[in-house]
Motif scaffolding. Sequence first.
Motif, mmCIF file in Angstrom:
data_model
loop_
_atom_site.group_PDB
_atom_site.id
_atom_site.type_symbol
_atom_site.label_atom_id
_atom_site.label_comp_id
_atom_site.label_asym_id
_atom_site.label_seq_id
_atom_site.Cartn_x
_atom_site.Cartn_y
_atom_site.Cartn_z
ATOM 1 N N THR A 324 44.108 33.108 37.895
ATOM 2 C CA THR A 324 43.988 32.601 39.271
ATOM 3 C C THR A 324 42.645 32.927 39.894
ATOM 4 O O THR A 324 42.495 32.825 41.111
ATOM 5 C CB THR A 324 45.112 33.176 40.161
ATOM 6 N N TRP A 325 41.667 33.320 39.094
ATOM 7 C CA TRP A 325 40.383 33.728 39.658
ATOM 8 C C TRP A 325 39.665 32.587 40.375
ATOM 9 O O TRP A 325 38.801 32.844 41.213
ATOM 10 C CB TRP A 325 39.494 34.296 38.555
ATOM 11 N N ARG A 326 39.987 31.340 40.068
ATOM 12 C CA ARG A 326 39.351 30.245 40.810
ATOM 13 C C ARG A 326 39.707 30.316 42.291
ATOM 14 O O ARG A 326 38.872 30.039 43.158
ATOM 15 C CB ARG A 326 39.784 28.879 40.256
ATOM 16 N N ARG A 327 40.957 30.656 42.597
ATOM 17 C CA ARG A 327 41.378 30.695 43.998
ATOM 18 C C ARG A 327 41.351 32.101 44.581
ATOM 19 O O ARG A 327 41.439 32.261 45.798
ATOM 20 C CB ARG A 327 42.748 30.059 44.188
ATOM 21 N N ASN A 328 41.212 33.119 43.728
ATOM 22 C CA ASN A 328 41.141 34.510 44.191
ATOM 23 C C ASN A 328 39.929 35.198 43.574
ATOM 24 O O ASN A 328 40.079 36.132 42.777
ATOM 25 C CB ASN A 328 42.426 35.262 43.808
ATOM 26 N N PRO A 329 38.718 34.767 43.918
ATOM 27 C CA PRO A 329 37.531 35.314 43.246
ATOM 28 C C PRO A 329 37.338 36.805 43.470
ATOM 29 O O PRO A 329 36.767 37.490 42.627
ATOM 30 C CB PRO A 329 36.376 34.506 43.844
ATOM 31 N N ASP A 330 37.819 37.325 44.590
ATOM 32 C CA ASP A 330 37.660 38.754 44.858
ATOM 33 C C ASP A 330 38.510 39.616 43.932
ATOM 34 O O ASP A 330 38.232 40.805 43.749
ATOM 35 C CB ASP A 330 38.021 39.065 46.315
ATOM 36 N N ALA A 331 39.563 39.024 43.329
ATOM 37 C CA ALA A 331 40.465 39.791 42.467
ATOM 38 C C ALA A 331 39.763 40.302 41.212
ATOM 39 O O ALA A 331 40.249 41.240 40.565
ATOM 40 C CB ALA A 331 41.667 38.933 42.076
ATOM 41 N N ARG A 332 38.643 39.711 40.855
ATOM 42 C CA ARG A 332 37.884 40.195 39.694
ATOM 43 C C ARG A 332 37.367 41.615 39.930
ATOM 44 O O ARG A 332 37.248 42.401 38.980
ATOM 45 C CB ARG A 332 36.676 39.291 39.420
ATOM 46 N N TRP A 333 37.025 41.901 41.167
ATOM 47 C CA TRP A 333 36.252 43.110 41.469
ATOM 48 C C TRP A 333 37.025 44.158 42.267
ATOM 49 O O TRP A 333 36.552 45.281 42.395
ATOM 50 C CB TRP A 333 34.995 42.719 42.267
ATOM 51 N N ARG A 334 38.192 43.792 42.805
ATOM 52 C CA ARG A 334 38.921 44.720 43.676
ATOM 53 C C ARG A 334 40.316 44.940 43.094
ATOM 54 O O ARG A 334 41.114 44.006 43.039
ATOM 55 C CB ARG A 334 39.021 44.152 45.092
ATOM 56 N N GLN A 335 40.601 46.144 42.677
ATOM 57 C CA GLN A 335 41.925 46.456 42.134
ATOM 58 C C GLN A 335 42.841 46.840 43.289
ATOM 59 O O GLN A 335 42.799 47.949 43.811
ATOM 60 C CB GLN A 335 41.854 47.589 41.113
ATOM 61 N N LEU A 336 43.702 45.910 43.686
ATOM 62 C CA LEU A 336 44.594 46.129 44.817
ATOM 63 C C LEU A 336 46.011 46.473 44.376
ATOM 64 O O LEU A 336 46.890 46.673 45.216
ATOM 65 C CB LEU A 336 44.614 44.877 45.703
ATOM 66 N N GLY A 337 46.239 46.502 43.090
ATOM 67 C CA GLY A 337 47.560 46.842 42.555
ATOM 68 C C GLY A 337 47.397 47.597 41.259
ATOM 69 O O GLY A 337 46.318 48.149 40.973
ATOM 70 N N PRO A 338 48.431 47.651 40.440
ATOM 71 C CA PRO A 338 48.334 48.363 39.167
ATOM 72 C C PRO A 338 47.258 47.760 38.259
ATOM 73 O O PRO A 338 47.044 46.543 38.250
ATOM 74 C CB PRO A 338 49.732 48.188 38.560
ATOM 75 N N GLY A 339 46.582 48.605 37.510
ATOM 76 C CA GLY A 339 45.620 48.140 36.523
ATOM 77 C C GLY A 339 46.330 47.688 35.262
ATOM 78 O O GLY A 339 47.554 47.818 35.123
ATOM 79 N N LEU A 340 45.553 47.168 34.315
ATOM 80 C CA LEU A 340 46.132 46.618 33.085
ATOM 81 C C LEU A 340 46.943 47.671 32.329
ATOM 82 O O LEU A 340 48.009 47.360 31.783
ATOM 83 C CB LEU A 340 45.023 46.052 32.205
#
Length: 460
Positions: A324-340
């Motif tokens: 979903t990075w096309r619609r949530n570009p900030d999600a690439r750089w900001r960990q707002l939940g659990p990591g992988l």
Amino acid sequence: MTPAARLQAVIDLLTEIDETPRPADAVMSAYFRNRRYIGSKDRTAVAQTAYAILRRHARLGWWIERGGYERPTPRARVLAFLLLEERRNAGVVLEMFSGGKFAPARLTDGELELVQALESHTLDHPEMPETVRVECPDWAERPMRASLGDRFAVEMEKLLEAAPLDLRINPLKANRQSAIKALSKAQIFAEETQWSPLGLRVKGRPPLGGVDAFKDGLVEIQDEGSQLVALAVAPKPGQQVVDFCAGAGGKTLAVAALMKNKGRVVACDVLAGRLKRAAERFRRAGLHNIEPHPLTSERDPWVKRHKRKFDRVLVDAPCSGTGTWRRNPDARWRQLGPGLEQLLPLQANILDSAARLVKPGGRLVYATCSMLHDENEAQVEAFLQTHTDFIVKPVADVWAEEEAGAPPAEGPYLRLTPARHDTDGFFAAVLERRAEESLSEAGVEQDEVDPVELGKAIDA
């Protein structure tokens, strides 16, 4: 607003996004909600510029560092964007950062040096590393390369684009042609999607909140790929279905509509507030076969009490969201939940628990909006090793049963990517529980199976 005032709004908005531990779209909504005085055209311009800067986070940061500036502050990113992407000259930039009323403050000495260093350059540079050029964060490079192989660059470049606006028709109230006609009355133009038989793709990004077709429940906003995941569930009218991680209810709505309002859909989630908000969407769609049910965890006692009761169980698992990075570009750089590292065992635990709900002959659909093999194929393969009463139902077989035309993906699973399908990145596996007769023929004594020791996925 003047162009300078818009720039200051962009700086303020980027600052709030940096400082607020919430997704950028939620921060933007709150920002504009608290500033009703900003007109619609100005809101659109400010939001578009902010998103354009978020989509170029790594590249702008690379240039800012190359220009000798201390760190990529919101002001520095705006300056770099104006110079490198919009190709503004230094004189124009200095005029916009005038320090006047509503305009950004005058440039500091360090910012002046940055402007001089970046002027006459473009965003691309031959020395820029590939991961920077395609905006791939360090944590995702290895798994993305492993998952995409030689398609790494082409898929990552596609993820840099803004996502299209897709709608799903509500078959209880409209077909695609009647929905297109209803939308056109509001000067909103749409065409049929390529893969989903229920999808429409809208031209541009018009506001839909006040449009009759939306308010009356004829259409819902849903990416075409997400629609295809709901189609993979292949629910039938009258069946008992669980959406185990329902969230905001997008796939719940699609599944319930496919069932023609007959049967029962239980929408589960550990966040009760999201289910409450989803209830308004259910009402607008005219669906009364949905039953919200909050869970305390994936191991809620409700699961054990209802084991082997459902024809279909959808597990739209929490994931990295790389698709979903096309619609949530900030999600690439900001960990707002659990990591992988935290997500992988959580996904396995959710899948294991939800499997208890599936009746013999029923289906478990595991889905993510991730493009990572570790979250997708690897999870399914590990599940099948310890749950031998489940088998893969190839996506082509599901599409043939539903008479849905050619399947959008080859192989046993539904795997969608932005470059191949022009959808968000999605994965879905349809897993069918063997009928009890088949288990008996295979010599499996169901009442004595231990799910931990022998991995048969049936609670003791």
